[in-house]
Design an enzyme around this catalytic site. Sequence first.
Site, mmCIF file in Angstrom:
data_model
loop_
_atom_site.group_PDB
_atom_site.id
_atom_site.type_symbol
_atom_site.label_atom_id
_atom_site.label_comp_id
_atom_site.label_asym_id
_atom_site.label_seq_id
_atom_site.Cartn_x
_atom_site.Cartn_y
_atom_site.Cartn_z
ATOM 1 C CG HIS A 33 -1.968 0.977 1.292
ATOM 2 N ND1 HIS A 33 -1.737 2.291 1.635
ATOM 3 C CD2 HIS A 33 -3.302 0.885 1.069
ATOM 4 C CE1 HIS A 33 -2.883 2.956 1.610
ATOM 5 N NE2 HIS A 33 -3.842 2.129 1.271
ATOM 6 C CB SER A 46 -9.946 2.312 0.163
ATOM 7 O OG SER A 46 -10.408 0.996 0.045
ATOM 8 C CE LYS A 47 -3.163 -3.104 1.619
ATOM 9 N NZ LYS A 47 -2.724 -4.389 2.186
ATOM 10 N NE ARG A 48 -12.664 -3.163 1.149
ATOM 11 C CZ ARG A 48 -13.744 -2.418 1.016
ATOM 12 N NH1 ARG A 48 -14.489 -2.521 -0.067
ATOM 13 N NH2 ARG A 48 -14.116 -1.567 1.949
#
Length: 554
Positions: A51, A297-299
């Site tokens: 990330h 956000s990763k998503r």
Amino acid sequence: MKPMEYKTAAELIWPGALPTPLELEEQYPLRKPASGAIVTRFAPSPTGFLHLGGLFTAFIAGRLAAQTGGRFYLRIEDTDQKREVEGGTEAILEALRAFGVTFDEGTGEAGERGSYGPYKQSRRREIYTAYAKDLMERGLAYPCFCTEEKLAAMRAEQEAQGLTTGYYGKWAVHRDLPLAEVRERIEQGQPYTVRLRSPGDPARSVIVEDLVKGTLTLPENHQDIVLLKADGLPTYHLAHAVDDHLMRTTHVIRGDEWLSSLPVHLQLWEVLGFEAPVYAHLAPILKQQGASKRKLSKRKDPEAAVSYYAERGVPPEAVLEYLLQLANWTFEDWCREHPDAPLTDFALEPGRLNRSGALFDGAKLEDTAKEVVARMTAEEVYNAALAWGRRFHPAFAGWLEADPGYAQRILAIGRGGTKPRKDIAKWSELPAYIGFFYEEPEEPARTKRIQARMRLEQARDIVRGYLAAYDEGEAAEEWFGTIRGLAAELGYADSPKTYKKNPAGFNGHTGDVAMVLRLVLTGREQTPDLYEICSILGGSAVRRRLAGWLEVSR
């Protein structure tokens, strides 16, 4: 269990010989850093891509250690095997290497280096077990046989009653099981975890000085947290405390999502008999969404992955420079005062790091990247772009490799001087940006762009006139003179200002003449210096393209 039964329970669970805490202290002796030097670490879990926030944390931790003459190490926290991604460790190592984050010791592609390993937690299982056994022998840990279903039902009941969820007080149903029942359950093969017997009281507070956040007052932990999972591997809580102690970490630099766990961790340091490190909790990188802000956000956000920047060819130096802008508000002023100094000359002060979260700005990152690329030499651009192309755009890499000298002449246009060009932010822009040096402009797009500016016959007159006057041996001033002469001969004003005063008296101005030539030779309206383009293409290519367009535009 009664106090005298704690050791019996521990031997029942771990009958074999384990190293003692004293033996481990001797195995991992105190470091002897120079005065003021600190030891930091980056400890990612291989559960997905790296990330941007992880790169941010690693970069800050590494810089803080380096500027004090300390040590910075990499530890892989791979005890959550259910979430571990195949190849996750290798991906993290590759991403860190790509962005120039280096370590003094720890896990690496060539194995491990350093005297405080293993640096992968999955290889340190015996160490965590030894400390869990010691805690149980001292009455500070116990086996818990609650199933997932039991814990879920307990949580639901707590929520229904409006209570704090967790394993504590009357809800800690296995805290005081009789030794006989513990023995019976173990002999029956019932799975169990090992929990901390917390000495905490929610009515009490802990006060801690955080390097970034300042003085924090937090409620004391009273939860009997899990120390060892049913598979025998430790939770993050136990593992990080044991490892940071034995690896002699002086400063824990991590994201502030861990702030809520800080009371647990401070309590663990205390019950384990360790001296707690200094904590510095970094604010998250935020993203604007409508009128509100949220964590990157990763998503949801592709730009959250550092691979996003590698794939697009954003120079790593630009990403790191931008992260310093997010971290410390004084950095941009420092850059203006020290334009030629390397980033490593900037001294990070933890007390000046952003406390509340910095807003990610893609446009600002792009501007930073343009500044970084503008400072690079043609050779540096060539090498970086070639490395990117070999990985992500083989055809582009083929152009560069075919004739390095030719490629570097192209990339040198507008470079250097007091006002270097600032029109390239990432290597993925280069194939389109310099493509006309390697491939003829496409039709009919080129002609349509010309027709949008003037009648086709006017453009043909310009090209015919330039083709007749073109001399590849002309110096820059002579070449400009040729363009001005051609413009005057065809009825174009010598400047936009002159044209605006009497538009009816001219066909356009000199800039329009140059634009037609630019479009014919490159197919683009915006390019580097046209004289330089003609010089690099060479006389035969210039004549071929001019004559070729006259043919296709009939």
